[in-house]
Design an enzyme around this catalytic site. Sequence first.
Site, PDB file in Angstrom:
ATOM      1  N   ASP A 149      -5.480  -0.459  -8.315  1.00 14.03           N
ATOM      2  CA  ASP A 149      -4.295  -0.367  -8.425  1.00 14.03           C
ATOM      3  C   ASP A 149      -3.978   1.242  -9.376  1.00 14.03           C
ATOM      4  O   ASP A 149      -3.242   1.264 -10.542  1.00 14.03           O
ATOM      5  CB  ASP A 149      -3.316  -1.405  -9.151  1.00 14.03           C
ATOM      6  CG  ASP A 149      -3.442  -2.541  -8.479  1.00 14.03           C
ATOM      7  OD1 ASP A 149      -3.052  -2.600  -7.262  1.00 14.03           O
ATOM      8  OD2 ASP A 149      -3.415  -3.752  -9.008  1.00 14.03           O
ATOM      9  N   ASN A 169      -0.584   2.452  -1.628  1.00 15.66           N
ATOM     10  CA  ASN A 169      -0.659   1.068  -2.043  1.00 15.66           C
ATOM     11  C   ASN A 169       0.675   0.926  -2.741  1.00 15.66           C
ATOM     12  O   ASN A 169       1.320   1.967  -3.176  1.00 15.66           O
ATOM     13  CB  ASN A 169      -1.616   0.718  -2.823  1.00 15.66           C
ATOM     14  CG  ASN A 169      -1.693  -0.693  -3.297  1.00 15.66           C
ATOM     15  OD1 ASN A 169      -1.570  -1.649  -2.633  1.00 15.66           O
ATOM     16  ND2 ASN A 169      -1.722  -1.063  -4.722  1.00 15.66           N
ATOM     17  N   SER A 202       5.245   0.709  -8.082  1.00 15.38           N
ATOM     18  CA  SER A 202       4.922   1.947  -8.019  1.00 15.38           C
ATOM     19  C   SER A 202       4.258   2.209  -6.661  1.00 15.38           C
ATOM     20  O   SER A 202       3.570   1.243  -6.220  1.00 15.38           O
ATOM     21  CB  SER A 202       3.788   2.377  -8.976  1.00 15.38           C
ATOM     22  OG  SER A 202       4.172   1.852 -10.501  1.00 15.38           O
ATOM     23  N   HIS A 244       2.300  -1.370  -5.981  1.00 11.59           N
ATOM     24  CA  HIS A 244       2.009  -2.394  -6.754  1.00 11.59           C
ATOM     25  C   HIS A 244       3.142  -2.682  -7.656  1.00 11.59           C
ATOM     26  O   HIS A 244       3.853  -1.916  -8.131  1.00 11.59           O
ATOM     27  CB  HIS A 244       0.780  -1.933  -7.787  1.00 11.59           C
ATOM     28  CG  HIS A 244       0.378  -2.965  -8.758  1.00 11.59           C
ATOM     29  ND1 HIS A 244      -0.406  -4.095  -8.437  1.00 11.59           N
ATOM     30  CD2 HIS A 244       0.734  -2.974 -10.108  1.00 11.59           C
ATOM     31  CE1 HIS A 244      -0.430  -4.743  -9.629  1.00 11.59           C
ATOM     32  NE2 HIS A 244       0.163  -4.024 -10.616  1.00 11.59           N
TER      33      HIS A 244
HETATM   34  C1  GAR Z   1       4.097  -7.246  -3.513  1.00 10.89           C
HETATM   35  O1  GAR Z   1       4.919  -7.552  -4.724  1.00 10.89           O
HETATM   36  C2  GAR Z   1       2.987  -6.336  -3.739  1.00 10.89           C
HETATM   37  O2  GAR Z   1       3.482  -5.166  -4.647  1.00 10.89           O
HETATM   38  C3  GAR Z   1       1.792  -7.185  -4.490  1.00 10.89           C
HETATM   39  O3  GAR Z   1       1.883  -8.155  -3.482  1.00 10.89           O
HETATM   40  C4  GAR Z   1       3.094  -8.424  -2.954  1.00 10.89           C
HETATM   41  C5  GAR Z   1       2.949  -8.461  -1.550  1.00 10.89           C
HETATM   42  O4  GAR Z   1       4.137  -9.050  -1.083  1.00 10.89           O
HETATM   43  N1  GAR Z   1       0.671  -5.986  -4.373  1.00 10.89           N
HETATM   44  C6  GAR Z   1      -0.231  -6.083  -5.299  1.00 10.89           C
HETATM   45  O5  GAR Z   1      -0.212  -6.814  -6.352  1.00 10.89           O
HETATM   46  C7  GAR Z   1      -1.382  -5.096  -5.151  1.00 10.89           C
HETATM   47  N2  GAR Z   1      -1.973  -4.869  -6.422  1.00 10.89           N
HETATM   48  P1  GAR Z   1       4.462  -9.164   0.533  1.00 10.89           P
HETATM   49  O6  GAR Z   1       3.330  -9.415   1.285  1.00 10.89           O
HETATM   50  O7  GAR Z   1       5.646 -10.004   0.595  1.00 10.89           O
HETATM   51  O8  GAR Z   1       4.628  -7.394   0.794  1.00 10.89           O
END
Ligand code: GAR
Length: 217
Positions: free
Chosen positions: A147, A109, A138, A111
């Site tokens: 997370d 994952n 991360s 985050h």
């Molecule tokens: C990203 O910033 C990712 O790190 C976050 O969602 C966004 C997705 O953007 N994930 C989390 O917050 C997980 N807890 P994307 O769809 O453009 O990759």
Amino acid sequence: MQKRRVGILISGRGSNMQALVTAMRQPGFPAEPVVVLSNRPDAEGLEWARAQGIPAPAIDHKAYANRMAFEARVHQALLDAKVDLICNAGFMRMLTGGFVDRWLNRHLNIHPSLLPAFPGLQTHQRVLDQGALITGCSVHFIRTEMDAGPIVAQTAVPVMPDDTADTLAARVLAAEHKLYPHALHLVASGAVTIAGERVVMTPPIGKVPTLMWPPLA
Ligand code: GAR
């Protein structure tokens, strides 16, 4: 070397998925994208994946009676695609222990914070509210806690005095797009093992300068 077969789970925009697919398409990358799955049929990232020729079905969680039934369908789709590694890329559903255990240490994952700080939602606003001067992103192996799990790689990103949650998110996202392919490369190439819930790199990483922000005068 046999390329690792990667399934990517998304829920929305999919910009990290795009970064991963683009990297995997470079010659010599030790992994290939074989399926993209979204729990939301309207996820923007699905169209992009399909245009790249990657099978990208939606598995709408709302169509299933419960979490277990939804996860059983996702699990089967990953098996059907003969996936070796899963990358969550903005996949916003919590997964039960049953699913996590089946893919233990084969499931990553990303985050947008320096874990274990600021897990969960509204990450960037909470970073600003707490007055943190450095944040980041991360990549970690997934555990049942949100997370959390052994950390593969992190990037530090400065918080600027005039940042809003949006400007900070954009700066962190640019770092995510570099970090996630790097972390996947490490895992897919076999450079990463897990010992006592910590990641060990083979060969070991040498000494690097300390990251500090603001920089020393
Ligand atoms: C990203 O910033 C990712 O790190 C976050 O969602 C966004 C997705 O953007 N994930 C989390 O917050 C997980 N807890 P994307 O769809 O453009 O990759």
